[in-house]
Design an enzyme around this catalytic site. Structure first.
Site, PDB file in Angstrom:
ATOM      1  N   TYR A 282       0.796  -1.232   0.000  1.00 43.25           N
ATOM      2  CA  TYR A 282       0.000   0.000   0.000  1.00 43.25           C
ATOM      3  C   TYR A 282       0.824   1.276   0.000  1.00 43.25           C
ATOM      4  O   TYR A 282       0.272   2.371  -0.058  1.00 43.25           O
ATOM      5  CB  TYR A 282      -0.976  -0.022   1.184  1.00 43.25           C
ATOM      6  CG  TYR A 282      -1.950  -1.173   1.117  1.00 43.25           C
ATOM      7  CD1 TYR A 282      -2.856  -1.276   0.066  1.00 43.25           C
ATOM      8  CD2 TYR A 282      -1.939  -2.185   2.079  1.00 43.25           C
ATOM      9  CE1 TYR A 282      -3.737  -2.345  -0.024  1.00 43.25           C
ATOM     10  CE2 TYR A 282      -2.820  -3.259   2.002  1.00 43.25           C
ATOM     11  CZ  TYR A 282      -3.717  -3.334   0.947  1.00 43.25           C
ATOM     12  OH  TYR A 282      -4.576  -4.389   0.846  1.00 43.25           O
TER      13      TYR A 282
ATOM     14  N   HIS B 251      -8.757   1.866  -5.620  1.00 41.04           N
ATOM     15  CA  HIS B 251      -7.910   0.997  -4.787  1.00 41.04           C
ATOM     16  C   HIS B 251      -6.462   1.397  -4.981  1.00 41.04           C
ATOM     17  O   HIS B 251      -6.023   1.682  -6.111  1.00 41.04           O
ATOM     18  CB  HIS B 251      -8.069  -0.470  -5.204  1.00 41.04           C
ATOM     19  CG  HIS B 251      -9.453  -0.988  -5.047  1.00 41.04           C
ATOM     20  ND1 HIS B 251      -9.947  -1.452  -3.855  1.00 41.04           N
ATOM     21  CD2 HIS B 251     -10.464  -1.086  -5.936  1.00 41.04           C
ATOM     22  CE1 HIS B 251     -11.208  -1.827  -4.017  1.00 41.04           C
ATOM     23  NE2 HIS B 251     -11.552  -1.618  -5.275  1.00 41.04           N
TER      24      HIS B 251
END
Ligand code: DQA
Length: 149
Positions: free
Chosen positions: A24, A101
């Site tokens: 991430y 995302h």
């Protein structure tokens, strides 16, 4: 000024920066918020930026957006893969919904390959880290550009 773009983030994204940074990235959610604000402001738009770990709270904000927002950018996080209730709420909004995302879920475990949210999304931006949010804000702004006078 036109209505704001709601930028909603789901569970565990409050830990961005510390959470699996190899997937991430190292930027925090505050960093992401600043990037979104800068991109929106460059386009003459405002955002409302919120994160919750609670499905019901996200649904309350989606319902609020029906009246108050021009569009929704949503990273539903894990709820994207599980929540029929969030899908049902998004189907009611009547404004553009951009799913976003940080990672590319299609390139990860099989259980991440589908999201319920996609069934209600105008479009999806995945895999560009924090830039996914910026691109989603840009898409939302473009879809809801106020008419020129
Ligand atoms: C995520 C991808 C989801 O599969 C995961 O559950 C998340 C984050 C992303 O931004 O890449 O929490 O939505």
């Amino acid at each position: 000024m036109s209505k704001p773009i709601y930028v909603l983030s789901g569970p565990n994204l409050n830990l961005l920066g510390a959470r699996e940074p190899e997937i991430y990235g190292h930027q925090t959610l505050e960093d992401v918020q600043r990037l979104c604000e800068a991109r929106a402001s460059a386009l003459g738009r405002e955002i409302v930026f919120r994160q919750s770990n609670h499905e019901g709270e996200l649904i309350d904000w989606i319902q609020e957006a029906r009246e108050k927002a021009a569009a929704i950018v949503i990273n539903p996080a894990g709820y994207g893969h599980t929540s029929v209730a969030i899908l049902d709420a998004l189907k009611m909004v009547g404004i553009p919904v951009i799913e976003c995302h940080l990672s590319n879920p299609a390139a990860r475990e099989a259980f991440r390959h589908q999201t319920y949210v996609s069934l209600a999304a105008t479009g999806v931006v995945s895999g560009f880290g924090a830039a996914s949010y910026e691109l989603a804000v840009e898409a939302a702004a473009g879809l809801t550009r106020p008419a020129a006078k």
